[in-house]
Motif scaffolding. Structure first.
Motif, PDB file in Angstrom:
ATOM      1  N   LEU A   1     -19.205  32.749   7.335  1.00 12.65           N
ATOM      2  CA  LEU A   1     -20.149  32.220   8.314  1.00 12.65           C
ATOM      3  C   LEU A   1     -21.502  31.914   7.679  1.00 12.65           C
ATOM      4  CD1 LEU A   1     -19.407  34.400  11.482  1.00 12.65           C
ATOM      5  CD2 LEU A   1     -18.519  32.139  10.889  1.00 12.65           C
ATOM      6  N   HIS A   2     -21.930  32.778   6.758  1.00 14.40           N
ATOM      7  CA  HIS A   2     -23.204  32.546   6.077  1.00 14.40           C
ATOM      8  C   HIS A   2     -23.163  31.231   5.303  1.00 14.40           C
ATOM      9  CE1 HIS A   2     -26.680  33.230   3.463  1.00 14.40           C
ATOM     10  NE2 HIS A   2     -27.030  34.228   4.264  1.00 14.40           N
ATOM     11  N   ARG A   3     -22.052  30.993   4.628  1.00 14.15           N
ATOM     12  CA  ARG A   3     -21.887  29.747   3.865  1.00 14.15           C
ATOM     13  C   ARG A   3     -21.868  28.546   4.803  1.00 14.15           C
ATOM     14  NH1 ARG A   3     -22.660  27.677  -1.208  1.00 14.15           N
ATOM     15  NH2 ARG A   3     -21.040  26.214  -1.785  1.00 14.15           N
ATOM     16  N   MET A   4     -21.168  28.686   5.931  1.00 13.74           N
ATOM     17  CA  MET A   4     -21.092  27.597   6.894  1.00 13.74           C
ATOM     18  C   MET A   4     -22.463  27.288   7.489  1.00 13.74           C
ATOM     19  SD  MET A   4     -20.974  26.857  10.390  1.00 13.74           S
ATOM     20  CE  MET A   4     -20.238  28.141  11.391  1.00 13.74           C
ATOM     21  N   ILE A   5     -23.225  28.331   7.813  1.00 13.40           N
ATOM     22  CA  ILE A   5     -24.568  28.141   8.362  1.00 13.40           C
ATOM     23  C   ILE A   5     -25.448  27.377   7.379  1.00 13.40           C
ATOM     24  CG2 ILE A   5     -26.683  29.342   9.063  1.00 13.40           C
ATOM     25  CD1 ILE A   5     -24.792  31.623  10.047  1.00 13.40           C
ATOM     26  N   SER A   6     -25.425  27.801   6.128  1.00 13.09           N
ATOM     27  CA  SER A   6     -26.242  27.137   5.103  1.00 13.09           C
ATOM     28  C   SER A   6     -25.863  25.670   4.979  1.00 13.09           C
ATOM     29  CB  SER A   6     -26.070  27.840   3.759  1.00 13.09           C
ATOM     30  OG  SER A   6     -26.463  29.191   3.829  1.00 13.09           O
ATOM     31  N   TYR A   7     -24.571  25.384   5.026  1.00  9.14           N
ATOM     32  CA  TYR A   7     -24.086  24.011   4.877  1.00  9.14           C
ATOM     33  C   TYR A   7     -24.510  23.153   6.063  1.00  9.14           C
ATOM     34  CZ  TYR A   7     -20.773  20.143   4.354  1.00  9.14           C
ATOM     35  OH  TYR A   7     -20.199  18.913   4.233  1.00  9.14           O
ATOM     36  N   PHE A   8     -24.276  23.649   7.287  1.00  9.77           N
ATOM     37  CA  PHE A   8     -24.604  22.859   8.467  1.00  9.77           C
ATOM     38  C   PHE A   8     -26.109  22.715   8.651  1.00  9.77           C
ATOM     39  CE2 PHE A   8     -20.310  23.967  10.457  1.00  9.77           C
ATOM     40  CZ  PHE A   8     -19.785  22.730  10.123  1.00  9.77           C
TER      41      PHE A   8
ATOM     42  N   SER B   1     -25.902  33.907  15.379  1.00 12.62           N
ATOM     43  CA  SER B   1     -25.944  34.949  16.405  1.00 12.62           C
ATOM     44  C   SER B   1     -24.905  36.029  16.136  1.00 12.62           C
ATOM     45  CB  SER B   1     -25.700  34.326  17.788  1.00 12.62           C
ATOM     46  OG  SER B   1     -26.744  33.423  18.121  1.00 12.62           O
ATOM     47  N   VAL B   2     -23.735  35.621  15.653  1.00 14.63           N
ATOM     48  CA  VAL B   2     -22.707  36.601  15.307  1.00 14.63           C
ATOM     49  C   VAL B   2     -23.188  37.492  14.168  1.00 14.63           C
ATOM     50  CG1 VAL B   2     -20.406  36.882  14.301  1.00 14.63           C
ATOM     51  CG2 VAL B   2     -20.768  35.225  16.130  1.00 14.63           C
ATOM     52  N   LEU B   3     -23.739  36.881  13.128  1.00 13.86           N
ATOM     53  CA  LEU B   3     -24.196  37.657  11.978  1.00 13.86           C
ATOM     54  C   LEU B   3     -25.347  38.586  12.354  1.00 13.86           C
ATOM     55  CD1 LEU B   3     -24.028  35.229   8.940  1.00 13.86           C
ATOM     56  CD2 LEU B   3     -22.280  36.689   9.923  1.00 13.86           C
ATOM     57  N   ALA B   4     -26.153  38.166  13.321  1.00  8.69           N
ATOM     58  CA  ALA B   4     -27.270  39.007  13.741  1.00  8.69           C
ATOM     59  C   ALA B   4     -26.795  40.215  14.536  1.00  8.69           C
ATOM     60  CB  ALA B   4     -28.249  38.188  14.583  1.00  8.69           C
ATOM     61  N   SER B   5     -25.739  40.055  15.319  1.00  6.01           N
ATOM     62  CA  SER B   5     -25.303  41.101  16.237  1.00  6.01           C
ATOM     63  C   SER B   5     -24.229  42.010  15.668  1.00  6.01           C
ATOM     64  CB  SER B   5     -24.763  40.465  17.531  1.00  6.01           C
ATOM     65  OG  SER B   5     -25.742  39.639  18.129  1.00  6.01           O
TER      66      SER B   5
ATOM     67  N   SER C   1     -23.909  47.236   7.269  1.00  7.92           N
ATOM     68  CA  SER C   1     -25.288  47.041   7.737  1.00  7.92           C
ATOM     69  C   SER C   1     -26.227  46.800   6.555  1.00  7.92           C
ATOM     70  CB  SER C   1     -25.756  48.262   8.530  1.00  7.92           C
ATOM     71  OG  SER C   1     -24.994  48.432   9.692  1.00  7.92           O
ATOM     72  N   ASP C   2     -26.071  47.589   5.491  1.00 12.62           N
ATOM     73  CA  ASP C   2     -26.899  47.391   4.297  1.00 12.62           C
ATOM     74  C   ASP C   2     -26.650  46.023   3.681  1.00 12.62           C
ATOM     75  OD1 ASP C   2     -27.939  49.888   4.633  1.00 12.62           O
ATOM     76  OD2 ASP C   2     -26.933  50.809   2.907  1.00 12.62           O
ATOM     77  N   PHE C   3     -25.384  45.625   3.651  1.00 10.53           N
ATOM     78  CA  PHE C   3     -25.039  44.325   3.081  1.00 10.53           C
ATOM     79  C   PHE C   3     -25.710  43.198   3.862  1.00 10.53           C
ATOM     80  CE2 PHE C   3     -22.414  40.542   2.686  1.00 10.53           C
ATOM     81  CZ  PHE C   3     -22.148  40.493   1.332  1.00 10.53           C
ATOM     82  N   ALA C   4     -25.575  43.242   5.193  1.00  9.68           N
ATOM     83  CA  ALA C   4     -26.162  42.194   6.030  1.00  9.68           C
ATOM     84  C   ALA C   4     -27.681  42.182   5.932  1.00  9.68           C
ATOM     85  CB  ALA C   4     -25.734  42.385   7.485  1.00  9.68           C
ATOM     86  N   ALA C   5     -28.280  43.380   5.820  1.00  5.27           N
ATOM     87  CA  ALA C   5     -29.743  43.467   5.764  1.00  5.27           C
ATOM     88  C   ALA C   5     -30.299  42.954   4.451  1.00  5.27           C
ATOM     89  CB  ALA C   5     -30.183  44.913   5.974  1.00  5.27           C
ATOM     90  N   ASN C   6     -29.539  43.106   3.373  1.00  2.00           N
ATOM     91  CA  ASN C   6     -30.054  42.769   2.056  1.00  2.00           C
ATOM     92  C   ASN C   6     -29.563  41.429   1.526  1.00  2.00           C
ATOM     93  OD1 ASN C   6     -31.590  45.253   0.706  1.00  2.00           O
ATOM     94  ND2 ASN C   6     -29.974  46.045   2.030  1.00  2.00           N
ATOM     95  N   TYR C   7     -28.515  40.867   2.129  1.00  2.00           N
ATOM     96  CA  TYR C   7     -28.020  39.572   1.659  1.00  2.00           C
ATOM     97  C   TYR C   7     -29.043  38.489   1.996  1.00  2.00           C
ATOM     98  CZ  TYR C   7     -24.532  36.208   0.153  1.00  2.00           C
ATOM     99  OH  TYR C   7     -23.858  35.232  -0.542  1.00  2.00           O
ATOM    100  N   ALA C   8     -28.964  37.377   1.284  1.00  2.01           N
ATOM    101  CA  ALA C   8     -29.950  36.311   1.448  1.00  2.01           C
ATOM    102  C   ALA C   8     -30.163  35.994   2.923  1.00  2.01           C
ATOM    103  CB  ALA C   8     -29.481  35.060   0.713  1.00  2.01           C
TER     104      ALA C   8
END
Length: 362
Positions: free
Chosen positions: A300-307, A322-326, A337-344
């Motif tokens: 999803l992160h890759r898709m968001i960046s692309y779109f 919204s999915v990645l945030a929740s 949680s650590d991964f999501a908080a620290n990833y780009a």
């Protein structure tokens, strides 16, 4: 004897918009919210030439795991709709795909065993993720894990056999991508409109230690280097390691993980019988759910960046953000949680409820 599971996956996005004539009619339901929802409701598998497509119905049972029911809760509460894909929640649901008659095994000349290599593919309207899983015996010492990681990257001798022919990880993943294109795309489209953008392979390595083996309270840098080296498949230089320190996450009961955001994560777990209140499948469940989180998050992160680059305020990017945030708050796994908080972080992408994907779960 310790056991290690190596999971390797990549991410592909279709680089062209959906054109019905380019795809097999049997998979057109991917681009129809109504038909996709009906396919999920019926729970019927779809058998193509190389792949079997399966809805996620069984995975929503909490007795099996915890990730997918929480993902369902998040995805079902996305606000708004997406005209070209139907409801936003339909956009972010993957299908689980299994390759049919995949003859992929360990190369016995390398591993002295001929175990099978498992494969799963997650399919979305905007792309897919191919996943390989390898189970191997291991030592409790981390230098042995490094040796395994290095051997998995060797080209000669190659670590795997595909239909009896030696092949590396890249070759095996390329073969899976070919199966997707052959099954989903018409022959005319396979070499034309169906090129993809790709996220380089990512590794999740889960080590369960032998019964009675204790993990030291303080994990030295040397051991962290060995674990990240096992993920990268190479011996690391100390200077390079210190200039790009990995994420270190304690997981309770002495378990821990180290994460290199560009390459992967190594999870180290005590034997399940050395931890009070755990079951035989506890370590496996933690690994599987974490693996699912990473593959979903990175896709999803890759898709968001692309779109986001292609068009501002794209509804698909907003829904996925919204999915990645929740999700980290709903699925309270500290490593995730650590991964999501620290990833780009996702800059410039509106998120429903003004939640920031870079904020850790409370």
């Amino acid at each position: 004897m310790a056991r290690v599971v190596y999971c390797v996956f990549d991410v592909h996005l279709w680089s062209q918009p959906f054109v019905a004539a380019d795809f097999d009619p049997r998979v057109h339901f991917l681009w129809s919210a109504r038909e996709y929802r009906e396919m999920r409701r019926q729970g019927a598998k779809i058998e193509l030439a190389n792949l079997v497509l399966l809805p996620l119905n069984d995975e929503f049972d909490l007795r099996r795991n915890h990730f997918w029911p929480r993902y369902q809760a998040v995805a079902s509460n996305i606000a708004g709709t997406i005209t070209s894909f139907g409801d936003a929640c339909d956009l972010v649901w993957p299908l689980r795909c299994r390759p049919r008659n995949l003859d992929l095994t360990l190369n016995e000349a390398v591993w002295h065993t001929a175990g099978k290599v498992r494969s799963t593919m997650w399919l979305w309207p905007f792309g897919w993720s191919s996943m390989l899983e390898i189970d191997l015996p291991a030592d409790d010492e981390f230098d042995g894990l490094l040796d395994i990681g290095v051997s998995l990257r060797e080209k000669d001798p190659a670590p795997l056999l595909l239909k009896g022919k030696a092949v590396g990880l890249s070759g095996a993943l390329a073969h899976l991508s070919q199966l997707v294109r052959q099954d989903l795309c018409t022959p005319a489209a396979q070499g034309r409109a169906m090129e993809t953008t790709r996220l380089p392979r990512y590794v999740v390595c889960a080590l369960e230690l032998s019964k009675g083996f204790q993990i030291r309270e303080n994990i030295p840098v040397a051991d962290q280097m060995l674990l990240i080296g096992a993920v990268r498949g190479q011996q690391l230089d100390l200077t390079k390691f210190l200039s790009n320190r990995p994420l270190f996450t304690r997981l309770g009961y002495g378990n821990f993980a180290v994460t290199d955001f560009d390459a992967g994560t190594a999870i180290v777990q005590r034997h399940w019988q050395d931890r009070p209140g755990t079951k035989l499948k506890s370590n496996r469940c933690f690994y599987v759910n974490t693996r699912n989180f990473f593959s979903i998050f990175l896709t999803l992160h890759r898709m968001i960046s692309y779109f986001t680059v292609k068009s501002k305020d794209d509804a698909r990017a907003v829904a996925a953000a919204s999915v990645l945030a929740s999700l980290p708050a709903e699925y309270q796994n500290k490593l995730c949680s650590d991964f999501a908080a620290n990833y780009a972080p996702l800059h410039g992408v509106p998120v429903a409820g003004n939640k920031n994907p870079a904020v850790p779960a409370s």
